[in-house]
Design an enzyme around this catalytic site. Structure first.
Site, PDB file in Angstrom:
ATOM      1  N   GLU A   1       2.171 -14.011 -10.502  1.00 53.33           N
ATOM      2  CA  GLU A   1       1.383 -15.167 -10.101  1.00 53.33           C
ATOM      3  C   GLU A   1       1.237 -16.230 -11.173  1.00 53.33           C
ATOM      4  OE1 GLU A   1      -1.513 -11.891 -11.531  1.00 53.33           O
ATOM      5  OE2 GLU A   1       0.362 -12.012 -10.407  1.00 53.33           O
TER       6      GLU A   1
ATOM      7  N   HIS B   1       0.287 -13.080  -1.172  1.00 51.74           N
ATOM      8  CA  HIS B   1      -0.411 -12.356  -2.242  1.00 51.74           C
ATOM      9  C   HIS B   1      -0.428 -13.172  -3.534  1.00 51.74           C
ATOM     10  CE1 HIS B   1      -1.753  -8.665  -4.363  1.00 51.74           C
ATOM     11  NE2 HIS B   1      -1.071  -9.186  -5.375  1.00 51.74           N
ATOM     12  N   GLU B   2       0.734 -13.670  -3.935  1.00 52.12           N
ATOM     13  CA  GLU B   2       0.793 -14.430  -5.189  1.00 52.12           C
ATOM     14  C   GLU B   2       0.023 -15.744  -5.074  1.00 52.12           C
ATOM     15  OE1 GLU B   2       1.767 -12.671  -7.517  1.00 52.12           O
ATOM     16  OE2 GLU B   2       2.805 -11.164  -6.319  1.00 52.12           O
TER      17      GLU B   2
ATOM     18  N   HIS C   1      -3.623 -15.200  -5.649  1.00 53.62           N
ATOM     19  CA  HIS C   1      -3.963 -15.074  -7.066  1.00 53.62           C
ATOM     20  C   HIS C   1      -4.405 -16.410  -7.670  1.00 53.62           C
ATOM     21  CE1 HIS C   1      -3.402 -11.049  -8.538  1.00 53.62           C
ATOM     22  NE2 HIS C   1      -2.210 -10.918  -7.983  1.00 53.62           N
TER      23      HIS C   1
ATOM     24  N   GLU D   1      -6.732  -7.623  -8.599  1.00 53.37           N
ATOM     25  CA  GLU D   1      -5.833  -7.250  -7.508  1.00 53.37           C
ATOM     26  C   GLU D   1      -6.539  -6.879  -6.207  1.00 53.37           C
ATOM     27  OE1 GLU D   1      -2.893  -7.906  -7.406  1.00 53.37           O
ATOM     28  OE2 GLU D   1      -2.236  -8.101  -9.481  1.00 53.37           O
TER      29      GLU D   1
ATOM     30  N   ASP E   1      -0.437  -0.706 -17.957  1.00 57.45           N
ATOM     31  CA  ASP E   1       0.380  -0.429 -16.778  1.00 57.45           C
ATOM     32  C   ASP E   1      -0.076   0.838 -16.060  1.00 57.45           C
ATOM     33  OD1 ASP E   1       1.820  -2.648 -17.342  1.00 57.45           O
ATOM     34  OD2 ASP E   1       3.733  -1.646 -17.700  1.00 57.45           O
TER      35      ASP E   1
ATOM     36  N   TYR F   1      -5.347  -2.188  -6.341  1.00 55.29           N
ATOM     37  CA  TYR F   1      -4.959  -3.079  -5.254  1.00 55.29           C
ATOM     38  C   TYR F   1      -5.683  -2.738  -3.949  1.00 55.29           C
ATOM     39  CZ  TYR F   1      -0.985  -4.845  -8.019  1.00 55.29           C
ATOM     40  OH  TYR F   1      -0.202  -5.435  -8.970  1.00 55.29           O
TER      41      TYR F   1
END
Length: 623
Positions: A293, A317-318, A321, A340, A399, A407
């Site tokens: 994003e 979705h992006e 953001h 998220e 990560d 999410y």
């Protein structure tokens, strides 16, 4: 919103970033809450060496030259600072940078490089005073910089992936989501290539190969982005457009035609889009994510170009953001769900507005299916606490927190509030939340504070069981139920399948991609290669153009011993670098006793992958 003293006391116990807390039975106490939130005091980020409460970057000027032959960027980064009265040093995060030369207010300065940490890199510490205005760092990147992927070819390509903590591998920075700053840049590249950044961008090449950029809105370092390649631009609307290589530009332009409508619907929901332009660049297939994003310029994988606009929920979705994440940002990676979870919720609302409730509910059901599966996997692993929304990632890679928990558990928590409180009331809260905290950071504890002050009563919070959702392991019992007649029919048909079933009765050609994915995932475990052979003969699924369906088909084929698809899996894994696809497919080979085949494929594919994917696959396939 009225709250009682007992709940307030419980909340005070978890709000660690504030120095005091008092019962909110007086009106002025709620005013104090708003003041404390607005102060936006930064909590310590254990993934950054920086000390922004002592000295903080407010603007970056970046001057860089990109060399494809050496795979090195030679650059100077000049930082305008805001300092505390007792400031004695400014600290930047760096990793694998070389050839440093430092100046402070124009004068050459000493500096110190801290001990190298494999995860965090080093602290670059520069002595300053409270009066220091500007620090400049000249440096070079490593050919193996973790954020950068150099794609070879007659027309080479370069792209960055800074999230979560890789910006420090190509720019010295305060690499924490809690630190925002504006920037400008001048970038020199080959004259036959175009440079783009997460900023105001050119739409065509010039004769010099030198491009200038400006980002007037403050952003965190993980949203710094650079792409260099032989790309063209096509406008879609007045504020939207797409970049892609020449042989893909027409397909990309067709695929993303609904971007403008998505932007309009997003603004109707939660307020004005503040980033001026929303463009997408289609990157090489080695890009490790579906999308990133980056403000004004979303980076997207080519795997979403299906020819029928069926996979554009990723664009929704992006785009979402632009509010959740880019506008209001998680303070640390422990609070990733605030980024998220909100974005998935917003994405689903955009998809509902553009395509209808039935369509968005099919997406939600697939999300819930994936969430349940990953939740069970994490609970049975070494870190079951990773199923909590509020994470504890100190000493680990951020990560590790980029799972379906952040999410989709985050999404279903917000959806639960919408369902219990009513959409109108929840939408007003969310719109006000984005407006009140624009260009600020938010952590979980402050969000709870804001939630209780502006939306929930104690009784409502207890009924929703917000403590279980945020701080509890696993999935709460009051998970929202998904209502999809189409998926119910798909499930019934899948459950009825046997080796003797006539597959020609399956309405494959009439289904949306979500129905196809669901059908394949819900087939009885007893069905193996003979049934898969019949399916493939009837519908040629091995050669399907929709990558979401292809991925599900290949994963099921591996587990069901349909070896006729393995060559296609090999080609897919070598040509695609999207981690969402790579991890389950390599894992399927490993779990079915085919680790040697997985390693053989990976040996060919590894040079094509970004470091983000390599780190995950190395860990998976070397154990």
């Amino acid at each position: 919103m009225k709250t009682s003293n007992s709940l307030w006391a419980a909340l005070c116990a978890v709000v660690l970033v504030f120095s005091h807390c008092s019962a909110p039975d007086k009106k002025e106490d709620k005013t104090n809450i708003q003041k404390r939130i607005a102060m936006n005091k930064l909590v310590k980020d254990h993934h950054s060496y920086s000390a922004p409460n002592e000295s903080r970057v407010k603007h970056l000027s970046w001057n860089a030259e990109v060399d494809f032959e050496t795979r090195i960027i030679t650059a100077t980064a000049t930082f305008d600072l805001t300092n505390a009265d007792d400031a004695k040093q400014v600290i930047f995060d760096v990793k694998d940078l070389t050839d440093y030369k430092i100046t402070v207010d124009g004068k050459e300065s000493a500096f110190e490089l801290g001990e190298d940490n494999p995860l965090l890199g080093r602290a670059l510490t520069i002595p300053i005073s409270a009066e220091t205005k500007q620090v400049t760092v000249a440096y070079k990147t490593s050919p193996d910089a973790g954020a950068l992927l150099w794609v070879d070819g007659e027309k080479p390509f370069l792209f960055s992936q800074s999230q979560a903590i890789l910006a420090r591998t190509w720019i010295p920075c305060m690499d924490s989501p809690g630190v925002r700053y504006t920037y400008d840049a001048t970038v020199k590249v080959r004259k036959d290539l175009l440079a783009l950044m997460s900023a105001e961008n050119p739409t065509e090449k010039n004769d010099t190969g030198v491009y200038t950029f400006k980002m007037d809105q403050p952003i965190p370092s993980y949203l710094l982005a650079l792409a260099v390649g032989d790309v063209e631009y096509r406008a879609i609307g007045d504020r939207t457009g797409v970049y892609a290589v020449p042989d893909m530009i027409e397909a990309a332009h067709y695929e993303f035609q609904e971007m403008d409508e998505m932007l309009v619907e997003a603004e109707k929901l939660y307020g004005k889009y503040v980033w001026d332009q929303y463009d997408v660049i289609v990157l090489p297939a080695a890009f490790p994510f579906g999308g990133m994003e980056n403000p004004r310029l979303t980076f997207a994988t080519p795997t979403i170009i299906a020819g029928d606009r069926s996979l554009t929920s990723l664009i929704a979705h992006e785009l979402a953001h632009s509010w959740s994440g880019n506008l209001v940002t998680n303070s640390t990676w422990d609070d990733f769900w605030l980024n998220e979870g909100f974005t998935v919720y917003f994405e689903m609302r955009i998809m509902e507005a553009v395509y209808g409730r039935e369509y968005s509910e099919m997406l939600a059901l697939l999300s819930q299916q994936g969430l349940i599966s990953e939740n069970e996997e994490i609970l049975s692993g070494d870190n079951p606490e990773d199923t909590e929304l509020k994470l504890s990632l100190a000493g680990r890679s951020p990560d590790d927190g980029m799972t379906a928990i952040a999410y989709d558990k985050g999404y279903f928590f917000l959806r639960l509030m919408e369902e219990k409180l009513g959409r109108e009331r929840f939408d007003k809260f969310l719109k006000d939340y984005f407006t009140a905290h624009s260009f600020q950071v938010m952590d979980t504890e402050r969000f709870i504070d804001y939630l209780m002050a502006n939306l929930l009563s104690e009784e409502e919070a207890k009924e929703l069981d917000i403590q279980a959702w945020i701080y509890g392991k696993g999935l709460p019992a009051n998970m929202p139920k998904i209502d999809s007649d189409k998926m119910t029919k798909v499930d019934a048909l899948a459950a009825s399948m046997t080796d003797d079933s006539t597959v020609s009765t399956i309405p494959w050609g009439e289904w949306k991609y979500q129905e196809k994915v669901r059908f394949l995932s819900q087939l009885p475990e007893a069905l193996k290669a003979p049934f898969m052979t019949k399916l493939d003969a009837a519908f040629d699924i091995t050669n399907i153009g929709n990558n979401e369906v292809l991925f599900e088909w290949l994963e099921q084929s591996i587990y069901r011993d349909y070896e006729a698809s393995f060559n296609r899996a090999d080609k897919f894994l070598v040509s695609v670098g999207r981690r969402k696809f790579l991890t389950p497919l390599y894992k399927a080979f490993k779990e079915t006793g085919r680790i040697d085949l997985a390693r053989e494929i990976y040996k060919k594919a590894r040079p094509n992958y970004h470091s983000v994917a390599i780190e995950t696959m190395d860990d998976l396939l070397t154990k």
